[in-house]
Design an enzyme around this catalytic site. Structure first.
Site, mmCIF file in Angstrom:
data_model
loop_
_atom_site.group_PDB
_atom_site.id
_atom_site.type_symbol
_atom_site.label_atom_id
_atom_site.label_comp_id
_atom_site.label_asym_id
_atom_site.label_seq_id
_atom_site.Cartn_x
_atom_site.Cartn_y
_atom_site.Cartn_z
ATOM 1 N N GLU A 277 -16.702 20.289 60.537
ATOM 2 C CA GLU A 277 -15.976 20.384 59.284
ATOM 3 C C GLU A 277 -15.981 18.994 58.669
ATOM 4 O OE1 GLU A 277 -11.963 21.856 59.677
ATOM 5 O OE2 GLU A 277 -11.619 21.670 57.528
ATOM 6 N N LYS B 86 -9.094 14.175 65.496
ATOM 7 C CA LYS B 86 -9.256 13.564 64.177
ATOM 8 C C LYS B 86 -7.910 13.203 63.575
ATOM 9 C CE LYS B 86 -13.002 16.344 62.765
ATOM 10 N NZ LYS B 86 -13.273 17.554 62.001
ATOM 11 N N ARG C 268 -13.755 21.002 76.419
ATOM 12 C CA ARG C 268 -13.837 19.805 75.574
ATOM 13 C C ARG C 268 -14.081 18.572 76.431
ATOM 14 N NH1 ARG C 268 -11.189 20.610 70.733
ATOM 15 N NH2 ARG C 268 -10.950 18.390 70.344
HETATM 16 P P1 ATP Z 1 -10.636 17.704 65.950
HETATM 17 O O1 ATP Z 1 -9.870 18.537 66.911
HETATM 18 O O2 ATP Z 1 -10.827 16.286 66.360
HETATM 19 O O3 ATP Z 1 -10.158 17.855 64.528
HETATM 20 P P2 ATP Z 1 -12.534 19.720 65.398
HETATM 21 O O4 ATP Z 1 -12.950 20.592 66.522
HETATM 22 O O5 ATP Z 1 -11.564 20.286 64.454
HETATM 23 O O6 ATP Z 1 -12.102 18.317 65.985
HETATM 24 P P3 ATP Z 1 -14.959 20.051 63.977
HETATM 25 O O7 ATP Z 1 -15.539 19.221 62.912
HETATM 26 O O8 ATP Z 1 -14.556 21.431 63.654
HETATM 27 O O9 ATP Z 1 -13.745 19.228 64.549
HETATM 28 O O10 ATP Z 1 -15.913 20.033 65.257
HETATM 29 C C1 ATP Z 1 -17.275 20.336 65.256
HETATM 30 C C2 ATP Z 1 -17.671 20.785 66.631
HETATM 31 O O11 ATP Z 1 -17.376 19.779 67.590
HETATM 32 C C3 ATP Z 1 -16.912 22.025 67.032
HETATM 33 O O12 ATP Z 1 -17.831 22.968 67.521
HETATM 34 C C4 ATP Z 1 -15.968 21.546 68.094
HETATM 35 O O13 ATP Z 1 -15.718 22.536 69.044
HETATM 36 C C5 ATP Z 1 -16.708 20.351 68.688
HETATM 37 N N1 ATP Z 1 -15.768 19.408 69.294
HETATM 38 C C6 ATP Z 1 -14.741 18.769 68.708
HETATM 39 N N2 ATP Z 1 -14.061 18.009 69.596
HETATM 40 C C7 ATP Z 1 -14.688 18.173 70.786
HETATM 41 C C8 ATP Z 1 -14.470 17.663 72.118
HETATM 42 N N3 ATP Z 1 -13.468 16.818 72.390
HETATM 43 N N4 ATP Z 1 -15.320 18.041 73.088
HETATM 44 C C9 ATP Z 1 -16.340 18.885 72.823
HETATM 45 N N5 ATP Z 1 -16.599 19.405 71.610
HETATM 46 C C10 ATP Z 1 -15.786 19.054 70.601
HETATM 47 MG MG MG Z 2 -12.866 22.745 63.890
HETATM 48 MG MG MG Z 3 -9.773 20.064 63.535
#
Ligand code: ATP
Ligand code: MG
Ligand code: MG
Length: 550
Positions: free
Chosen positions: A33, A270, A260
């Protein structure tokens, strides 16, 4: 790297290929995102998805911006995410997509769902929807709008699109089951009204698809075969499958969840990283202490080290916490092999070597690998050594230069100190030494009296001044994410700025982002942003030894 190691996802893929379930195809995607910068956690998802595409198809993984929530998203993040993925060593080729490219298709799919009695426009407010949803132990209640006719739903949905309704007044909901055990299946929203400008589609839309709908449909539209996501989406899988099924896709992507990446002493959220930036607890998203890809890059961490860490951690469904020391060890291992050696003195102490004239020494750029070649360095009657490498009276257990003692200068001669000068505060201002000409090339002093220790040094007559930023972990507690207040966990010594370090003359032409081992000190990188020929700035990447081990 990831290509040769097996894991449960590879086992599933192997089985699917053997059963011809996906017609020989393995198509993956990384779906960020664009609402912030990538961090080390995202690197796990990137390495996994791009790694699988390479391993199975020798082809690119899709990079898809999940830009369905325009309130949070900015074009700046799109550019940064692309740059970071590339820097990590991956290439999406022609497969760059935006979920917003599918808005028209998604709208048509929503109309199909309505037409087939699988979706309805609901006029309940957000609070009312919540009250109807029920709890884990209590079934939900049907919305009074659930029985609207297909015609009325089609008309209302069209009016939602036309902007006839205010934000929050209605939603399009899936018609599934308000008594489902899985709350995600209790008629989840598919579209909501948001009267905001979208970075890609501008003013075209005022209704936007919800994540679960947009994500599953986008995967299917792109013929993704294996849709990999983190464990918290496990409970969303029935909805994912429902969307794919009811939209009538022939290609049915399979959602597979993995755990994760969690690293101790840091945060990978984030929202919390943003807090650090907004409260000026760090200098920005690319502060070299940040676990963002930009921060790690500016610090001097290599993409290879990040990929190696992800590889070592592996892929499973088991939640775990990775030790930050493992990451540092991986960084050290990588830099030990790839970084040339140079000399730098952080806290200079002047040494006069009475009997030494100017001389040029040819020294190796890497002690173990001759492929790195050699360079000339100068030595003269004035050099700098590290203040910490001198002790007036040598105490037992120390290997240092001392008054009336000897030490070896790295790649040069043995010197002996016969006198010193102090300033009016009693601090040592200068050492007076002589050198032993027979000791070049590691040879022993002819009188048999051994040197106590090995020192790094620079020629005081031509060394250059530098600013060196020494970094340590940003947090000194293992689980900062659990703190009510992130400030409480900050390590007050995470940044130490040294203003008058002395570097060997050859470093004057260093380009930004070049990495070195400064002998006996650690690994350093010319700062991506601040470093220039007229303002030499190095960041410490990692020290030579783990100082956090208990
Ligand atoms: P945050 O929780 O930091 O906001 P997010 O998952 O909302 O992260 P996205 O931009 O939606 O952020 O993430 C893109 C991809 O990265 C998703 O498929 C998510 O599952 C993966 N991802 C995010 N954080 C991790 C992590 N700590 N370990 C493995 N994969 C991750
Ligand atoms: Mg997400
Ligand atoms: Mg998020």
């Amino acid at each position: 790297e990831t290509a040769h190691k097996t894991n449960f996802i590879r086992n599933i893929i192997d089985r699917d290929l053997a059963n011809n379930k996906t017609h020989g195809k393995v198509i993956t995607r990384f779906p960020p995102e664009p609402n912030g910068y990538l961090h080390i956690g995202h690197a796990k998802s990137i390495c996994l998805n791009f790694g699988l595409a390479l391993a199975y198809q020798k082809g690119p993984c899709h990079l898809r911006f999940d830009d369905t929530n325009p309130a949070n998203e900015e074009a700046e993040f799109v550019a940064a995410i692309k740059e970071d993925v590339k820097w990590l060593g991956f290439d999406w080729g022609d497969n760059l997509f935006y979920a917003s490219d599918y808005f028209e298709t998604l709208y048509a799919l929503a109309v199909k769902l309505i037409t087939e009695g699988n979706a309805y426009v609901c006029d309940l407010t957000a609070d009312e929807v919540r009250a109807h949803r029920g709890t884990l132990t209590e079934s939900g209640k049907d919305s009074p709008y659930r029985q609207r006719s297909v015609e009325e739903n089609l008309q209302k949905f069209e009016q939602m699109r036309q902007g006839l309704f205010d934000e929050g007044t209605c939603t399009l909901r899936a018609k599934i089951d308000m008594s489902a055990g899985n709350i995600n299946m209790r008629d989840p929203a598919l579209y909501r009204i948001k009267k905001v400008t979208h970075p890609h589609t501008g003013e075209l839309w005022c209704i936007y698809p919800m994540y679960d709908f947009a994500h599953a449909a986008s995967d299917a539209i792109e013929s993704i075969t294996h849709s990999l996501c983190t464990l918290e989406f496990q409970d969303h899988r029935p909805l994912y499958d429902w969307v794919v099924e009811k939209c009538g896709f022939e290609n049915k992507p399979q959602q597979i969840e993995f755990s994760r990446l969690n690293l101790n002493y840091t945060i990978t959220s984030k929202r919390k990283l943003k807090y650090l930036v907004e409260h000026k607890l760090v200098s920005g998203w690319d502060d070299p202490r940040m676990p963002t890809i930009r921060g790690l890059r500016r610090r001097g961490v290599t993409p290879a080290a990040i990929r190696r860490l992800i590889d070592l951690v592996g892929i499973s469904k088991q939640d775990s916490i990775t030790d930050y020391s493992l990451f540092e060890e991986v960084i050290r291992d990588d830099l030990n092999q790839t970084a040339e050696r140079r000399n730098a003195v952080l806290k200079p102490l002047l040494v006069e070597i009475a009997n030494l004239a100017n001389e040029v020494l040819n020294v190796p750029n890497h002690p173990q690998n001759p492929d790195f070649g050699r360079r000339d360095i100068s030595i003269s009657n004035r050099i700098y050594i590290e203040q910490d490498d001198f002790m007036e009276q040598l105490e037992k257990g120390h290997k240092k230069l001392s008054l009336n003692g000897r030490a070896r200068l790295l790649n040069a001669y043995v010197i002996e100190c016969y006198d010193l000068e102090k300033d009016h505060l009693g601090n040592i201002a200068k050492l007076k030494c002589r050198y032993l000409p027979e000791t070049l090339g590691g040879k022993k002093p002819s009188d048999g009296i051994k040197p106590q220790g090995m020192l790094h040094w620079v020629d005081a007559n031509n060394c250059i001044n530098a600013e060196i930023k020494q970094y340590d972990r940003l947090f000194n507690c293992e689980n900062p994410a659990a703190l009510d207040n992130l400030e409480q966990g900050l390590n007050p010594h995470s940044l130490v700025v040294i203003n008058n370090a002395k570097l060997e003359a050859s470093l004057a032409q260093t380009e930004a982002e070049t990495r070195f081992q400064f002998n006996r000190l650690g690994y350093f990188c010319a700062d991506q942003v601040e470093h220039s020929a007229s303002n030499i700035v190095f960041n410490q990447i990692v020290n030579l030894r783990d100082t956090w081990a208990s």
